[in-house]
Write an enzyme that holds these catalytic residues in place. Structure first.
Site, PDB file in Angstrom:
ATOM      1  N   ASP A  71       0.842  -1.205   0.000  1.00 34.12           N
ATOM      2  CA  ASP A  71       0.000   0.000   0.000  1.00 34.12           C
ATOM      3  C   ASP A  71       0.880   1.259   0.000  1.00 34.12           C
ATOM      4  OD1 ASP A  71      -2.464   1.364   0.051  1.00 34.12           O
ATOM      5  OD2 ASP A  71      -2.394   1.563   2.229  1.00 34.12           O
TER       6      ASP A  71
ATOM      7  N   ASN B 138      -1.871 -11.300  -3.823  1.00 35.63           N
ATOM      8  CA  ASN B 138      -1.567 -12.725  -3.829  1.00 35.63           C
ATOM      9  C   ASN B 138      -0.233 -12.936  -3.126  1.00 35.63           C
ATOM     10  OD1 ASN B 138      -3.776 -14.002  -5.255  1.00 35.63           O
ATOM     11  ND2 ASN B 138      -3.092 -12.788  -7.016  1.00 35.63           N
TER      12      ASN B 138
ATOM     13  N   ARG C  92     -10.911   9.744 -11.892  1.00 32.49           N
ATOM     14  CA  ARG C  92     -10.513   9.800 -10.491  1.00 32.49           C
ATOM     15  C   ARG C  92      -9.822   8.517 -10.034  1.00 32.49           C
ATOM     16  NH1 ARG C  92     -15.279   9.685  -7.774  1.00 32.49           N
ATOM     17  NH2 ARG C  92     -14.272  10.213  -5.817  1.00 32.49           N
ATOM     18  N   LYS C  93      -9.742   7.506 -10.896  1.00 33.60           N
ATOM     19  CA  LYS C  93      -9.183   6.216 -10.491  1.00 33.60           C
ATOM     20  C   LYS C  93      -7.771   5.973 -11.035  1.00 33.60           C
ATOM     21  CE  LYS C  93     -13.663   3.870 -10.264  1.00 33.60           C
ATOM     22  NZ  LYS C  93     -14.501   2.769 -10.803  1.00 33.60           N
TER      23      LYS C  93
END
Lengths: 188, 188
Positions: B104, B127, B150-151
């Protein structure tokens, strides 16, 4: 007693009053015998310093505080947790990795309680629905959705105490490991 | 100087010699001007105590050590990291949540560097291919696969230094947030 051998899944001075209240509510469930409070140590049977507990040693309320309760009959976990001020990602909200850590911890505790064999995380898929607030009481719920041979499929979510807000929900796949591949497990 | 304002993305006494070597190799890339070493603080522009850095304060080498380098032209990140002895999940290996935290963090750093607007983690799918060893040098690589309004879709993997072992690989979806929903961002 070695502090690392003290059950950390109990309220300390870092828990909010609301979190303590929820701990007591969930602990009440254990009276019927259907639910069991899961003890949780820094040093587990296998691990020397379990991440989600080790991080909190000496910092009550600053990182992860949590207690989980399991019902074997229903293959279900309920718990209360708090993300402390030092788990920040977005301003005033928990880091995505911190949220993932608690989801992995809850799912792993339930998986191990139900299956009683060593299993490790093989896949984790989390949807972050709303930013998870810091220092607030969060409830955790997890279920074993399916068990197929060496695989356990767990779903887990984090919600507000009233259940109206889902902060995050995910699925976690655990796979039974061959202990001969991990010397530390093999020696015990 | 306030220790919280010191760049933590540099080798300290908790880094292994191999990790230091890789830091230097990656740092060499910055000489051409195409790669940039990303600085990393406990207190960011927005966060008061970024989880993946805050956890390591006072514990060099025990939790997360990492440094990331980005190439804007190629929308790519390369980095070196170490999971310390207190990030344990399976015996002698990193907790699934610790691995997720670094994935992250790397994906978020790259996403922000490329898009330059506040985005938060909306989905993370990891994974776990092999247990990630503690206290060893792990390389990180991330790419922006796609940006749609926005992604941002990022893929990220953790490998052994020779690239032959993939420990974990995942995709992370970030969504641009409306800063008016987060008072701390709005005030700045």
């Amino acid at each position: 007693m070695d502090m690392y051998m003290v059950d950390m899944a109990v309220p300390n001075e870092g828990w909010s009053d609301e979190s303590k209240l929820w701990f007591n509510k969930l602990n009440e469930l254990t009276k019927s015998g259907e639910w069991k409070k899961m003890k949780s140590f820094v040093h587990g049977k296998y691990s020397k310093a379990l991440f989600t507990r080790s991080v909190s040693v000496g910092h009550p309320g600053k990182f992860f505080e949590y207690a989980f309760f399991c019902n074997k009959e229903e293959s279900m976990l309920r718990g209360v947790c708090q993300f402390g001020s030092r788990t920040e990602g977005p301003p005033s909200h928990a880091h995505g990795g911190a949220v993932a850590s608690i989801i992995d911890a809850a799912s792993g505790v339930l998986c191990h309680y139900v299956s009683r064999v060593p299993r490790v995380t093989a896949n984790m898929n989390i949807n972050y629905r709303r930013p998870t607030p810091l220092c607030e009481t969060i409830l955790t719920e997890a279920h074993v959705d399916k068990t197929e041979g060496r695989k356990s499929f767990i779903s887990c979510k984090l919600t507000s105490p009233d259940g109206k807000t889902i902060y995050a929900e995910g699925t976690v796949l655990f796979i039974q490991i061959d202990v001969s591949n991990i010397p530390q497990l093999n020696q015990e």
